[in-house]
Design an enzyme around this catalytic site. Structure first.
Site, PDB file in Angstrom:
ATOM      1  N   LYS A  44       0.838  -1.204   0.000  1.00 37.17           N
ATOM      2  CA  LYS A  44       0.000   0.000   0.000  1.00 37.17           C
ATOM      3  C   LYS A  44       0.869   1.249   0.000  1.00 37.17           C
ATOM      4  CE  LYS A  44      -2.258   2.708   3.166  1.00 37.17           C
ATOM      5  NZ  LYS A  44      -2.290   3.920   2.345  1.00 37.17           N
ATOM      6  N   GLY A  97       7.123   5.100   7.938  1.00 32.18           N
ATOM      7  CA  GLY A  97       6.217   6.219   8.148  1.00 32.18           C
ATOM      8  C   GLY A  97       6.426   6.825   9.519  1.00 32.18           C
ATOM      9  N   SER A  98       5.401   7.435  10.041  1.00 31.56           N
ATOM     10  CA  SER A  98       5.518   8.155  11.305  1.00 31.56           C
ATOM     11  C   SER A  98       5.586   7.210  12.493  1.00 31.56           C
ATOM     12  CB  SER A  98       4.318   9.102  11.479  1.00 31.56           C
ATOM     13  OG  SER A  98       3.137   8.367  11.737  1.00 31.56           O
ATOM     14  N   THR A  99       6.167   7.696  13.566  1.00 27.58           N
ATOM     15  CA  THR A  99       6.244   6.922  14.799  1.00 27.58           C
ATOM     16  C   THR A  99       4.848   6.662  15.363  1.00 27.58           C
ATOM     17  OG1 THR A  99       8.436   7.801  15.304  1.00 27.58           O
ATOM     18  CG2 THR A  99       7.171   6.906  17.148  1.00 27.58           C
ATOM     19  N   GLU A 119      10.291   1.383  10.220  1.00 31.45           N
ATOM     20  CA  GLU A 119      11.254   2.481   9.988  1.00 31.45           C
ATOM     21  C   GLU A 119      10.459   3.761  10.132  1.00 31.45           C
ATOM     22  OE1 GLU A 119      13.013   5.484   8.988  1.00 31.45           O
ATOM     23  OE2 GLU A 119      12.445   4.899   6.955  1.00 31.45           O
ATOM     24  N   CYS A 153      13.190  11.499   6.342  1.00 30.26           N
ATOM     25  CA  CYS A 153      13.392  11.105   7.739  1.00 30.26           C
ATOM     26  C   CYS A 153      14.856  11.226   8.160  1.00 30.26           C
ATOM     27  CB  CYS A 153      12.899   9.677   7.968  1.00 30.26           C
ATOM     28  SG  CYS A 153      13.669   8.444   6.911  1.00 30.26           S
ATOM     29  N   GLU A 255       9.587  15.832  15.820  1.00 32.68           N
ATOM     30  CA  GLU A 255       9.851  15.853  14.381  1.00 32.68           C
ATOM     31  C   GLU A 255       8.905  16.821  13.682  1.00 32.68           C
ATOM     32  OE1 GLU A 255      10.826  12.535  11.020  1.00 32.68           O
ATOM     33  OE2 GLU A 255       8.951  12.265  12.111  1.00 32.68           O
TER      34      GLU A 255
END
Length: 351
Positions: A44, A97-99, A119, A153, A255
């Protein structure tokens, strides 16, 4: 005596979820080793940047990849994500993607004991020692802070400079940043394009307002930009440099994922290391020094999955890629990715 050997077998079906900032690169970076290990893939792309994944699917069909081997699906993460993660036929999940989203994926996958590679975000330190190659450190720090509008990132958004060269570095860094050209992203001489979406644009502007409330001194940027012509409705933000904020403030802890860099000074090596390690993230770091002893000593103490010395974004794709702390779990790249997408079995035969 016995003969021991190792078998690597495909898992079966794996899910790959990629972000919007480097949409084709990060999607193919997952798909390729998953297929090479013998798996079928459900992938996706981000709903913000679906086109390159669609074109990849057409190419795969045109070259005769069997139906069902690679399945690229489009839709919203909250709707498709649980199906891709919790389905019992899915044996592993690879996510970039995001945390925040990574944490939700980990929660969904944990009860099913699936293999998970995450990641996630970064708030990466860029440490400039007094003995650095000054011009190289300045030029590469500008690139590390603002490439792709800071929407990578690995960007070096926290720049830590030795006190003895801080004023000189600040002047040169600001001057180089002010030369960056914001214009049509399709023009070859454009340095800075648009932010990916209106939502992200507004989020970055909110972060700039937060920095102001924390007492930031803006050395450059800090404003949105309105272009004329075909890009007049684009979401552009000036490359922004901030100083005057300490390590513990939100601007230096959270971030932003935009064209925003902060400058801080340090006196000792210990102070630089403590500041570099002060966030919840641990993805990447850069060190600029001619002293190899300093480079080895500092790099070994940085809480980071990647450390670049006198360079940035110099990649060998065979090396392990990933972070520590809130930046991720697991490693991608080369044999590390092949092992993640495989079941590893030891066979012991008595002779």
């Amino acid at each position: 005596e016995a003969l021991n050997f190792t078998e690597m077998s495909p898992l079966g079906v794996v899910s790959c979820i990629s972000p919007w900032n480097l949409p084709l690169y990060l999607l193919s970076w997952k798909i390729a080793p998953a297929l090479a290990a013998g798996n079928c893939v459900v992938a996706k792309p981000s709903e913000v940047t679906p086109m390159t994944a669609y074109l990849l699917s057409k190419i795969c069909a045109d070259v005769g990849l069997p139906a069902g081997v690679l399945n690229i699906i489009h839709g919203l993460g909250p709707k498709l994500g649980p199906m891709m993660i919790e389905n019992p036929q899915v044996k592993a999940v690879s996510f970039t993607g995001s945390t925040r989203v990574g944490r939700e994926i980990a929660k969904m996958a944990a009860p099913h004991f699936k293999k998970v590679s995450l990641e996630m975000g970064g708030k990466n330190p860029n440490i400039i020692f007094a003995d650095c190659d000054f011009d190289e450190a300045v030029n590469k720090s500008v690139r590390a802070a603002f490439l792709n509008q800071g929407q990578i990132c690995l960007c070096g958004s926290r720049i830590l400079v030795h006190q003895s060269i801080y004023a000189k570095f600040r002047e040169a860094f600001v001057a180089a940043t002010l030369k960056l050209k914001q214009a049509d992203p399709l023009n070859e001489d454009t340095d800075q394009g648009a932010i990916v979406s209106q939502e992200h644009y507004q989020k970055i502007l909110a972060c700039l307002e937060l920095a102001k409330s924390e007492g930031a001194n803006f050395l450059a940027g800090g404003r949105s930009v309105k272009l004329t012509g075909p890009n007049e409705k684009g979401w552009f933000i000036e490359p922004t440099i901030i100083e005057g904020l300490g390590p513990s403030c939100k601007t230096n802890q959270e971030e932003i994922f935009g064209p925003v860099a902060t400058l801080q000074s340090f006196e000792t090596e210990e102070e630089a290391i403590a500041n570099a390690n002060s966030t919840g993230y641990g993805l990447a770091a850069s060190i600029w020094t001619r002293d190899q002893a300093i480079a080895r000593r500092v790099s070994s103490r940085l809480e980071s999955g990647i450390v670049w010395v006198n360079c940035w974004m110099l990649r060998d794709l065979r090396t392990p890629f990933g972070g520590v702390k809130e930046s991720g779990v697991g490693r991608e790249g080369g044999d590390y990715a092949l092992k993640f997408f495989s079941d590893i079995k030891n066979v012991c035969i008595k002779i």
